[in-house]
Enzyme design. Structure first.
Site, mmCIF file in Angstrom:
data_model
loop_
_atom_site.group_PDB
_atom_site.id
_atom_site.type_symbol
_atom_site.label_atom_id
_atom_site.label_comp_id
_atom_site.label_asym_id
_atom_site.label_seq_id
_atom_site.Cartn_x
_atom_site.Cartn_y
_atom_site.Cartn_z
ATOM 1 C CG HIS A 227 35.273 44.638 39.041
ATOM 2 N ND1 HIS A 227 34.215 43.641 39.264
ATOM 3 C CD2 HIS A 227 35.782 44.854 40.304
ATOM 4 C CE1 HIS A 227 33.779 44.102 40.409
ATOM 5 N NE2 HIS A 227 34.949 44.594 40.916
ATOM 6 C CE LYS B 5 36.821 40.908 39.986
ATOM 7 N NZ LYS B 5 37.744 40.623 41.014
#
Ligand code: NAD
Length: 265
Positions: A152, A156
């Protein structure tokens, strides 16, 4: 017309959700919520979603009724807004990840009062992946080592991703493994031979990756890799909007993306 409120409206997900709610002829945006102190408070929601004026100002608290609220914020905020929705009889879609066990229990409890749907991933592709991975893990049996890798973007907040955890839960359910006993989070040092039942989860953080998940089933001489890659957040956004339409007028209870997307195992 279904009246929709959005919590976390100035975030990456919230901004796109509000844009698509405004465009949708079946939906009406009635409230756009952000945390106290956020620079967008008091501005028109169009200023964060990239559209024109909507007439809806971003506020810190709800000041109107809605049929359904969509939350993509933080775990603490998701719980606070869930308690509010339960008091005001507003159905709730939570996309926020990183909730702990106690916070999940709280949502479960509130689903006795309102319709609730909480899912770490709202895309059709990932909900299909959940089922494919459960089936594959049953088919390969204990011969194959199972590892999950997620990647990600650098912003995040939680790791591993809620989707990686849900993949591990699906594998555990399908193969009589246990999350507490069999799942490990990364490896370091002299680890010794890999236990047969182990599921390894590995979180990569890199640049602007929206969300990649790969499950590797590895044996001696061969391996299977099943991968999902999100190209755009709109895959999650469209799923969240379908979920909101699905539960807006439903009786109290916990609903899932499998109910919404009618994905059969
Ligand atoms: P983000 O940080 O861009 O946005 C979160 C927004 O919530 C921010 O604008 C923040 O100010 C706001 N917020 C924080 N506390 C608040 C409060 N008390 N009241 C109101 N607003 C508050 O994050 P993002 O990328 O939009 O992701 C949000 C969440 O959704 C994360 O938990 C992420 O993991 C999750 N997510 C889920 C899916 C899914 O399909 N379920 C997809 C993508 C992201």
């Amino acid at each position: 017309m279904i009246e929709v409120a959005v919590n976390g409206v100035s975030g990456r997900m919230g901004a796109r959700i509000s844009a698509l709610v405004v465009e949708d002829p079946e939906l009406k945006l009635v409230a756009a919520l952000e945390r106290p102190g956020h620079q967008s408070i008091g501005k028109d929601v169009g200023s964060v979603s990239g559209g024109g004026e909507t007439g809806i100002k971003i506020t810190m608290a709800m000041n109107t009724h809605a049929d359904v609220l969509i939350d993509f914020s933080s775990p603490e905020s998701a719980i606070a807004i869930a308690e509010y929705c339960a008091r005001k009889n507003i159905a709730l879609v939570i996309g926020t990840t990183g909730l702990n066990a106690q916070q999940h229990e709280k949502i479960q409890h509130l689903s006795g009062q309102i319709a609730c749907l909480i899912s770490p991933n709202m895309s059709v592709g990932v909900n299909t992946l959940f089922n494919l991975v459960a089936q594959a893990s049953k088919m390969v049996g204990k011969e194959f080592d199972i590892e999950i890798i997620e990647t990600h973007h650098r912003f995040k907040k939680d790791a591993p991703s809620g989707t990686a955890l849900r993949l591990a839960e699906k594998i555990c359910e399908a193969t009589d493994r246990e999350m507490d006993k069999d799942v490990i989070y990364g490896r370091n040092g002299i680890t010794g031979d890999r236990p047969t039942n182990q599921i390894g989860i590995h979180a990569v953080r890199s640049g602007d990756v929206i969300g990649d998940h790969t499950v590797i089933f590895g044996s001696l001489g061969e391996r299977i890799e099943i991968t999902h890659k999100a190209h755009t957040r709109d895959s999650f956004v469209r799923g969240a909007i379908r979920a909101a339409k699905f539960i807006a007028k439903k009786p109290p209870g916990m609903y899932s993306m499998s109910d919404v997307l009618q994905i059969q195992a």
